[in-house]
Design an enzyme around this catalytic site. Sequence first.
Site, PDB file in Angstrom:
ATOM      1  CD1 TRP A  27     -55.820  17.759 -27.026  1.00  0.00           C
ATOM      2  CD2 TRP A  27     -56.369  16.949 -25.000  1.00  0.00           C
ATOM      3  NE1 TRP A  27     -57.124  17.325 -27.077  1.00  0.00           N
ATOM      4  CE2 TRP A  27     -57.486  16.828 -25.855  1.00  0.00           C
ATOM      5  CE3 TRP A  27     -56.479  16.503 -23.677  1.00  0.00           C
ATOM      6  CZ2 TRP A  27     -58.696  16.275 -25.429  1.00  0.00           C
ATOM      7  CZ3 TRP A  27     -57.676  15.954 -23.250  1.00  0.00           C
ATOM      8  CH2 TRP A  27     -58.774  15.837 -24.124  1.00  0.00           C
TER       9      TRP A  27
ATOM     10  CG  ASP B  43     -53.576  12.381 -21.533  1.00  0.00           C
ATOM     11  OD1 ASP B  43     -54.072  11.295 -21.892  1.00  0.00           O
ATOM     12  OD2 ASP B  43     -53.981  13.485 -21.964  1.00  0.00           O
TER      13      ASP B  43
ATOM     14  CE  LYS C  59     -57.051  10.656 -30.123  1.00  0.00           C
ATOM     15  NZ  LYS C  59     -57.184  11.969 -30.660  1.00  0.00           N
TER      16      LYS C  59
HETATM   17  N1  KET Z   1     -55.281  13.224 -24.208  1.00  0.00           N
HETATM   18  C1  KET Z   1     -54.659  13.696 -25.292  1.00  0.00           C
HETATM   19  C2  KET Z   1     -53.219  14.047 -25.195  1.00  0.00           C
HETATM   20  C3  KET Z   1     -55.377  13.827 -26.485  1.00  0.00           C
HETATM   21  O1  KET Z   1     -54.733  14.273 -27.542  1.00  0.00           O
HETATM   22  C4  KET Z   1     -56.750  13.492 -26.533  1.00  0.00           C
HETATM   23  C5  KET Z   1     -57.520  13.692 -27.753  1.00  0.00           C
HETATM   24  C6  KET Z   1     -57.326  12.985 -25.365  1.00  0.00           C
HETATM   25  C7  KET Z   1     -56.561  12.870 -24.218  1.00  0.00           C
HETATM   26  C8  KET Z   1     -58.756  12.597 -25.254  1.00  0.00           C
HETATM   27  O2  KET Z   1     -59.300  11.797 -26.207  1.00  0.00           O
HETATM   28  P1  KET Z   1     -60.596  10.928 -25.864  1.00  0.00           P
HETATM   29  O3  KET Z   1     -61.288  10.761 -27.161  1.00  0.00           O
HETATM   30  O4  KET Z   1     -61.407  11.673 -24.847  1.00  0.00           O
HETATM   31  O5  KET Z   1     -60.083   9.649 -25.324  1.00  0.00           O
HETATM   32  N2  KET Z   1     -57.132  14.433 -28.683  1.00  0.00           N
HETATM   33  C9  KET Z   1     -57.743  14.678 -29.984  1.00  0.00           C
HETATM   34  C10 KET Z   1     -59.216  14.846 -30.007  1.00  0.00           C
HETATM   35  C11 KET Z   1     -59.745  15.892 -29.098  1.00  0.00           C
HETATM   36  O6  KET Z   1     -59.242  17.017 -29.044  1.00  0.00           O
HETATM   37  O7  KET Z   1     -60.730  15.576 -28.398  1.00  0.00           O
HETATM   38  C12 KET Z   1     -57.002  15.827 -30.663  1.00  0.00           C
HETATM   39  O8  KET Z   1     -56.109  16.430 -30.055  1.00  0.00           O
HETATM   40  O9  KET Z   1     -57.287  16.103 -31.830  1.00  0.00           O
END
Ligand code: KET
Length: 453
Positions: A181, A262, A298
């Site tokens: 990511w 993660d 998610k």
């Molecule tokens: N870890 C991974 C692997 C991940 O894909 C995301 C979010 C997060 C943590 C963090 O999400 P949060 O909303 O802070 O709990 N991924 C999606 C959104 C982004 O990039 O912020 C994405 O990959 O589209």
Amino acid sequence: MASSMLSLGSTSLLPREINKDKLKLGPSGWNPFLRTKSLSRVTMSVSVKPSRFEGITMAPPDPILGVSEAFKADTNELKLNLGVGAYRTEELQPYVLNVVKKAENLMLERGDNKEYLPIEGLAAFNKATAELLFGAGHPVIKEQKVATIQGLSGTGSLRLAAALIERYFPGAKVLISAPTWGNHKNIFNDAKVPWSEYRYYDPKTIGLDFEGMIEDIKEAPEGSFILLHGCAHNPTGIDPTPEQWVKIADVIQEKNHIPFFDVAYQGFASGSLDEDAASVRLFAERGMEFFVAQSYSKNLGLYAERIGAINVVCSSADAATRVKSQLKRIARPMYSNPPVHGARIVANVVGDATMFGEWKAEMEMMAGRIKTVRQSLYDSLVSKDKSGKDWSFILKQIGMFSFTGLNKAQSDNMTNKWHVYMTKDGRISLAGLSMAKCEYLADAIIDSYHNVS
Ligand code: KET
């Protein structure tokens, strides 16, 4: 330059144009000579006051969230946003879970207040989130070996852990998968934690480079942090098998490394919360010390509520108490204490058997819809593409995303010609795809794959 100028409203007098002998400045610095007689002799230059921020250059758009901005600006009716990993309905609308609405209504009825939370967050949330991860009644919870504090979703929780690493493991390296990511690198860079990559994705097999991964973990300096995606690896959608997880745990243990999970997609990979926590639980069963960052963006659709947690599993309750105190110490000057709304939603949903059941059903529905469009995209590709290319990797990948293998130029073609918005690493979010759009997407992929190199 600003300090060497005399300013008259929006105009400026350059020093060399002022006859110093004739200047008789009054106590306030106001000079009638300048305003009356000399104005004809001085050059009035219209200058924009230089900014103190002149040295600040334009930051590039974010590779993921920037895609949503570009999508919004596109007026073409065919446009499709497969950039950010956010669940959409079959009508391509954002989805608020019914169980979330129910929990929110209950909160309104109860008239919950808006007092500050403690630095570590809502106690009921912290309890629920650790139980969801390890399973209620797990020895690490019973023996109070887990330091859990509420974080600003997954990102904020990762950032807290990174700060703890920087403070208490100076010089220790974090190993991250190649690819990963995009924000992982930013998080460790900003926290000043050195990182390097371990092999993960093999473009030849479009699968896991397991040998490479194991070798790189083995070669890392003893006591490194190994960042692992608990399930539904982002962006590849490729997870180790249960047998491979055992081997990964073996090498990590041999080398005295510290695993750092993660977990952003618990329940979204298989549709089952327990199944998706199997990797984390394997490490807990071995009595290892490790980190787990969690996100409810998610699986509960709470993206903007910024709700998640950082858990540090320690070998004793005493160590957990100390670690927790230091996490709080890091959080306090960063953001003081976390927001309450999402924490209450999670605590209410997980804490009530009926709502918990409703959540699981909705999560299965979301995971199921993604699996259906995954199959449909594959079917469209196979029926339309006559080149004999094997598209079966799409079906093998799991979670929200498909890693298409399209390169940057091909991904650009997807956006510029077909109005399909996606990240430049070739990732598409299937959560943003509908059955109705599968054929169109297949056309776009086939064109980009065969006609752009
Ligand atoms: N870890 C991974 C692997 C991940 O894909 C995301 C979010 C997060 C943590 C963090 O999400 P949060 O909303 O802070 O709990 N991924 C999606 C959104 C982004 O990039 O912020 C994405 O990959 O589209």
